[in-house]
Design an enzyme around this catalytic site. Structure first.
Site, short mmCIF file in Angstrom:
data_model
loop_
_atom_site.label_atom_id
_atom_site.label_comp_id
_atom_site.label_asym_id
_atom_site.label_seq_id
_atom_site.Cartn_x
_atom_site.Cartn_y
_atom_site.Cartn_z
N GLN A 259 0.81 -1.25 -0.07
CA GLN A 259 -0.04 0.07 0.13
C GLN A 259 0.76 1.10 -0.08
O GLN A 259 0.44 2.29 0.43
CB GLN A 259 -0.94 -0.03 1.18
CG GLN A 259 -1.83 -1.21 1.35
CD GLN A 259 -2.88 -1.28 2.33
OE1 GLN A 259 -2.83 -0.26 3.16
NE2 GLN A 259 -3.57 -2.22 2.67
N CYS A 260 1.80 1.19 -0.58
CA CYS A 260 3.08 2.28 -0.59
C CYS A 260 2.92 3.10 -1.97
O CYS A 260 2.50 2.22 -2.91
CB CYS A 260 4.41 1.96 -0.38
SG CYS A 260 5.49 3.06 -0.56
N GLY A 261 3.12 4.29 -1.94
CA GLY A 261 3.15 4.83 -3.35
C GLY A 261 4.42 4.48 -4.21
O GLY A 261 4.10 4.57 -5.78
N THR B 165 4.65 1.37 -4.71
CA THR B 165 4.37 -0.23 -4.75
C THR B 165 4.49 -0.62 -6.26
O THR B 165 5.08 -1.36 -6.85
CB THR B 165 3.21 -0.54 -4.08
OG1 THR B 165 3.47 -0.51 -2.69
CG2 THR B 165 2.80 -2.07 -4.45
#
Length: 185
Positions: free
Chosen positions: A59-61, A63
């Site tokens: 859920q990371c920018g 990813t």
């Protein structure tokens, strides 16, 4: 000096003594880790391969670009002795809250065929020993802690970390470094 000879063991009096600990790992092959399926493996299974080891999160920018580019690099170089070891971590803004089973399902979205491992901590008192070693071998900017998801370590064929890349460095931008290590004798 005569008094010291009687009190101190002979090896403590040598001036050329090394301060390195013989038990310190010399490369990543000294470590065991758990796969995403819970199987414990020794990293010596990656002997003679060039590796990227990274902490990942779903859920990371970063990813989308990292998963896609990791897979692209893996597809291109796996048959030449390259592999990627991805370690999910939930220490940064809780961006990997999923279970191993959910993470495995999530990775199918990117057709991941590189190796995924169990969720770990990369900082703090429960830091995975492999990441303790990586951080010590390749210091970070300002301080050694992992600062965010997708910190990448480039490992040579001898299992030694040779470079560390910040989370915002895209995997394809380090392709030249990977190829250089793959072509090294």
């Amino acid at each position: 000096m005569e008094i010291l000879k009687k009190v101190l063991p002979i090896n403590l009096m040598r001036s050329d003594m090394s301060t390195t600990n013989v038990d310190e790992p010399k490369n990543i092959y000294d470590f065991k880790v758990k796969t995403i399926d819970g199987e414990e493996i020794k990293l010596d299974k990656y002997k003679d391969k060039v590796l990227i080891i990274s902490n990942v999160a779903s859920q990371c920018g970063f990813t989308n670009s990292n998963y896609k580019q990791f897979q692209e690099l893996y597809n291109k170089y796996a048959d030449k002795g390259f592999s990627i070891l991805a370690f999910p971590c939930n220490q940064f803004a809780r961006q990997e809250p999923a279970t191993e089973c959910q993470i495995k399902d999530f990775s199918k979205k990117y057709d991941v065929t590189f190796d995924m491992f169990s969720k770990i901590d990369v900082n703090g008192s429960n830091t995975e020993p492999l990441f303790q070693y990586l951080k010590k071998a390749q210091n970070g900017l300002l301080f050694d802690a992992i600062k965010w998801n997708f910190t990448k370590f480039l490992i040579n064929k001898e299992g030694v970390p040779v470079k560390r890349y910040a989370p915002n460095v895209e995997p394809l931008s380090i392709e030249k470094d990977i190829v250089e290590l793959l072509e090294a004798k």
